[in-house]
Design an enzyme around this catalytic site. Sequence first.
Site, PDB file in Angstrom:
ATOM      1  N   ASN A  88      14.576  -2.821  11.733  1.00 37.26           N
ATOM      2  CA  ASN A  88      13.375  -2.523  12.516  1.00 37.26           C
ATOM      3  C   ASN A  88      12.983  -3.714  13.377  1.00 37.26           C
ATOM      4  O   ASN A  88      12.819  -3.603  14.594  1.00 37.26           O
ATOM      5  CB  ASN A  88      12.223  -2.139  11.591  1.00 37.26           C
ATOM      6  CG  ASN A  88      12.364  -0.741  11.054  1.00 37.26           C
ATOM      7  OD1 ASN A  88      13.323  -0.437  10.362  1.00 37.26           O
ATOM      8  ND2 ASN A  88      11.419   0.128  11.363  1.00 37.26           N
ATOM      9  N   PHE A 123       6.656  -6.342  14.640  1.00 37.50           N
ATOM     10  CA  PHE A 123       5.965  -5.254  15.338  1.00 37.50           C
ATOM     11  C   PHE A 123       4.610  -5.110  14.673  1.00 37.50           C
ATOM     12  O   PHE A 123       4.529  -4.767  13.489  1.00 37.50           O
ATOM     13  CB  PHE A 123       6.771  -3.958  15.225  1.00 37.50           C
ATOM     14  CG  PHE A 123       6.198  -2.803  15.998  1.00 37.50           C
ATOM     15  CD1 PHE A 123       6.450  -2.653  17.348  1.00 37.50           C
ATOM     16  CD2 PHE A 123       5.414  -1.841  15.360  1.00 37.50           C
ATOM     17  CE1 PHE A 123       5.941  -1.566  18.056  1.00 37.50           C
ATOM     18  CE2 PHE A 123       4.900  -0.759  16.052  1.00 37.50           C
ATOM     19  CZ  PHE A 123       5.166  -0.627  17.411  1.00 37.50           C
ATOM     20  N   SER A 132      -4.152   6.188   9.252  1.00 38.37           N
ATOM     21  CA  SER A 132      -3.460   7.105  10.156  1.00 38.37           C
ATOM     22  C   SER A 132      -4.144   7.220  11.514  1.00 38.37           C
ATOM     23  O   SER A 132      -3.790   8.087  12.311  1.00 38.37           O
ATOM     24  CB  SER A 132      -3.364   8.492   9.501  1.00 38.37           C
ATOM     25  OG  SER A 132      -4.663   8.991   9.216  1.00 38.37           O
ATOM     26  N   TRP A 157       0.286  -5.648   6.931  1.00 39.79           N
ATOM     27  CA  TRP A 157       1.583  -5.052   6.617  1.00 39.79           C
ATOM     28  C   TRP A 157       2.607  -5.351   7.717  1.00 39.79           C
ATOM     29  O   TRP A 157       3.446  -4.507   8.032  1.00 39.79           O
ATOM     30  CB  TRP A 157       1.483  -3.535   6.401  1.00 39.79           C
ATOM     31  CG  TRP A 157       0.413  -3.098   5.472  1.00 39.79           C
ATOM     32  CD1 TRP A 157      -0.703  -2.376   5.779  1.00 39.79           C
ATOM     33  CD2 TRP A 157       0.331  -3.375   4.070  1.00 39.79           C
ATOM     34  NE1 TRP A 157      -1.486  -2.179   4.674  1.00 39.79           N
ATOM     35  CE2 TRP A 157      -0.872  -2.789   3.588  1.00 39.79           C
ATOM     36  CE3 TRP A 157       1.136  -4.071   3.169  1.00 39.79           C
ATOM     37  CZ2 TRP A 157      -1.266  -2.857   2.268  1.00 39.79           C
ATOM     38  CZ3 TRP A 157       0.739  -4.149   1.853  1.00 39.79           C
ATOM     39  CH2 TRP A 157      -0.439  -3.543   1.417  1.00 39.79           C
ATOM     40  N   ILE A 158       2.543  -6.549   8.286  1.00 38.32           N
ATOM     41  CA  ILE A 158       3.427  -6.885   9.402  1.00 38.32           C
ATOM     42  C   ILE A 158       4.629  -7.676   8.878  1.00 38.32           C
ATOM     43  O   ILE A 158       4.524  -8.843   8.507  1.00 38.32           O
ATOM     44  CB  ILE A 158       2.674  -7.673  10.491  1.00 38.32           C
ATOM     45  CG1 ILE A 158       1.355  -6.956  10.843  1.00 38.32           C
ATOM     46  CG2 ILE A 158       3.566  -7.834  11.715  1.00 38.32           C
ATOM     47  CD1 ILE A 158       1.506  -5.502  11.267  1.00 38.32           C
ATOM     48  N   ARG A 272      26.722   6.098 -20.572  1.00 39.36           N
ATOM     49  CA  ARG A 272      25.743   6.126 -21.665  1.00 39.36           C
ATOM     50  C   ARG A 272      26.135   7.204 -22.674  1.00 39.36           C
ATOM     51  O   ARG A 272      26.203   8.404 -22.335  1.00 39.36           O
ATOM     52  CB  ARG A 272      24.344   6.413 -21.103  1.00 39.36           C
ATOM     53  CG  ARG A 272      23.255   6.643 -22.121  1.00 39.36           C
ATOM     54  CD  ARG A 272      22.945   5.404 -22.916  1.00 39.36           C
ATOM     55  NE  ARG A 272      21.684   5.551 -23.645  1.00 39.36           N
ATOM     56  CZ  ARG A 272      21.414   4.911 -24.762  1.00 39.36           C
ATOM     57  NH1 ARG A 272      22.304   4.084 -25.287  1.00 39.36           N
ATOM     58  NH2 ARG A 272      20.241   5.083 -25.350  1.00 39.36           N
ATOM     59  N   GLU A 367       6.004   3.638   9.128  1.00 36.83           N
ATOM     60  CA  GLU A 367       6.201   4.533  10.263  1.00 36.83           C
ATOM     61  C   GLU A 367       5.569   5.910  10.056  1.00 36.83           C
ATOM     62  O   GLU A 367       6.023   6.913  10.577  1.00 36.83           O
ATOM     63  CB  GLU A 367       7.697   4.686  10.589  1.00 36.83           C
ATOM     64  CG  GLU A 367       8.178   3.791  11.707  1.00 36.83           C
ATOM     65  CD  GLU A 367       8.185   2.306  11.301  1.00 36.83           C
ATOM     66  OE1 GLU A 367       7.925   2.017  10.137  1.00 36.83           O
ATOM     67  OE2 GLU A 367       8.445   1.459  12.156  1.00 36.83           O
ATOM     68  N   SER A 369       2.991   7.885   6.879  1.00 38.90           N
ATOM     69  CA  SER A 369       3.131   8.368   5.506  1.00 38.90           C
ATOM     70  C   SER A 369       3.565   9.836   5.462  1.00 38.90           C
ATOM     71  O   SER A 369       3.632  10.520   6.484  1.00 38.90           O
ATOM     72  CB  SER A 369       1.794   8.222   4.772  1.00 38.90           C
ATOM     73  OG  SER A 369       0.842   9.121   5.326  1.00 38.90           O
ATOM     74  N   ASN A 371       1.884  12.377   4.364  1.00 40.37           N
ATOM     75  CA  ASN A 371       0.839  13.277   4.848  1.00 40.37           C
ATOM     76  C   ASN A 371       0.675  13.214   6.359  1.00 40.37           C
ATOM     77  O   ASN A 371       0.360  14.224   6.996  1.00 40.37           O
ATOM     78  CB  ASN A 371      -0.484  12.967   4.149  1.00 40.37           C
ATOM     79  CG  ASN A 371      -0.508  13.477   2.712  1.00 40.37           C
ATOM     80  OD1 ASN A 371       0.257  14.374   2.355  1.00 40.37           O
ATOM     81  ND2 ASN A 371      -1.366  12.904   1.889  1.00 40.37           N
TER      82      ASN A 371
END
Length: 400
Positions: A88, A123, A132, A157-158, A272, A367, A369, A371
């Site tokens: 990204n 970005f 949102s 959140w960068i 297993r 990019e 969520s 919802n």
Amino acid sequence: MHFDLPEELVALSDAVADFANRRLTDDADAYERSGEFPYPLIREMGEAGFFGAPFPESVGGNEAGFMAVSIIAEEISRIAPAYGYAMNMQCATCPYTIYNWGTQEQIERFVPELISGRTIGMFALSEAGGGSDPAGAMRTTARREGDHYVLNGSKMWITFSNAADVGVLFAKTDPKATPAHKGVTAFIVEPKKFEGYSAQPIDMPGLSKSLRSCTIFLDDFKVPVENRLGEEGKGFGIAMNALEFGRLTVSARLTGLAQAALDASIAYANERVVGGGPIARHQLVQQRIADATVHVEAARLMARRIGWTMDQGRTSTRVASRGKYFATQAARLASDVAREVFGGNALTAEYPVQRLQSYIDMLTVGEGSENVQRVLIGEDALGIKDAARHTMRNRFVGVT
């Protein structure tokens, strides 16, 4: 119609996997232990051509295209999840946005260095209260003073922002504009060149300690007028266009993470032993593995469809949103299956289940969520709001 990859893309996938296994596993551990940003490894990825796929040779790219981007992002994320971030910051959302919307001078100045890995990108759209509604809730402002803008505010959140040399950052030049998106402007920022910029890493358990997401603080941070990206008040459309290319990489990255979780589940189920035989013989385990297998394969096809659509120069808004949404569902399912198959061992550091879960959780938000994607897809399908209403620009194939 056939679904086999061309030979050159099969070779690319193998080459990326080989590189990731050789350079982004053991070598990356040293950076994780120290917490230092892995500048040499990012540069190696750039020199290998991973970031240059959607760029022409004139700016240092290799013109492999967006389908190639989806394959590179998937393979890197399958093997070394943290380094998927770079697809990204060094390819899709930062340099490609500059290439897409910048002047020739801006493109020549910034893009070759970013895609080569010689400079680090970011970005910066999200804010702590944005959610949102990134335009309506945006509080970061940009005030013009002569030959520069003065920026104040914060972003959250960068990714890579504590190491970035260059970034695409959005701020309001007209906070009173109605509707709110008309007041947003895009800028190319240079954090290491001007005072008034700081980045504080966010503590995110389970995620990389060397490749970080941060909160950015801007205190009278200067941006020269020549670094404005596009026209004043046109930044929101630039951001929405950029997110389409970001959804390509995030869809592919989620697919890679889902495949890693599925691979781990299959290997563990076969080794297993419970009640005298491997748990792979239990029908319920087989059912859950089958569910995850089908979802991962479908997510891969949808992610590659996004890349193919972009390579054809077609509007990709719908397929990008649908692909990102479904990749989220597939990755969640694969992670759930892994926890069920591993049982208590899923909680231990000896196995990769918890680590993969952390990256999947992070990317389900990135990019847009789940919802947000549901709203976009639902409104578009019902004819309430056209998903393709924003300008689609894709200079790689000459679409404006």
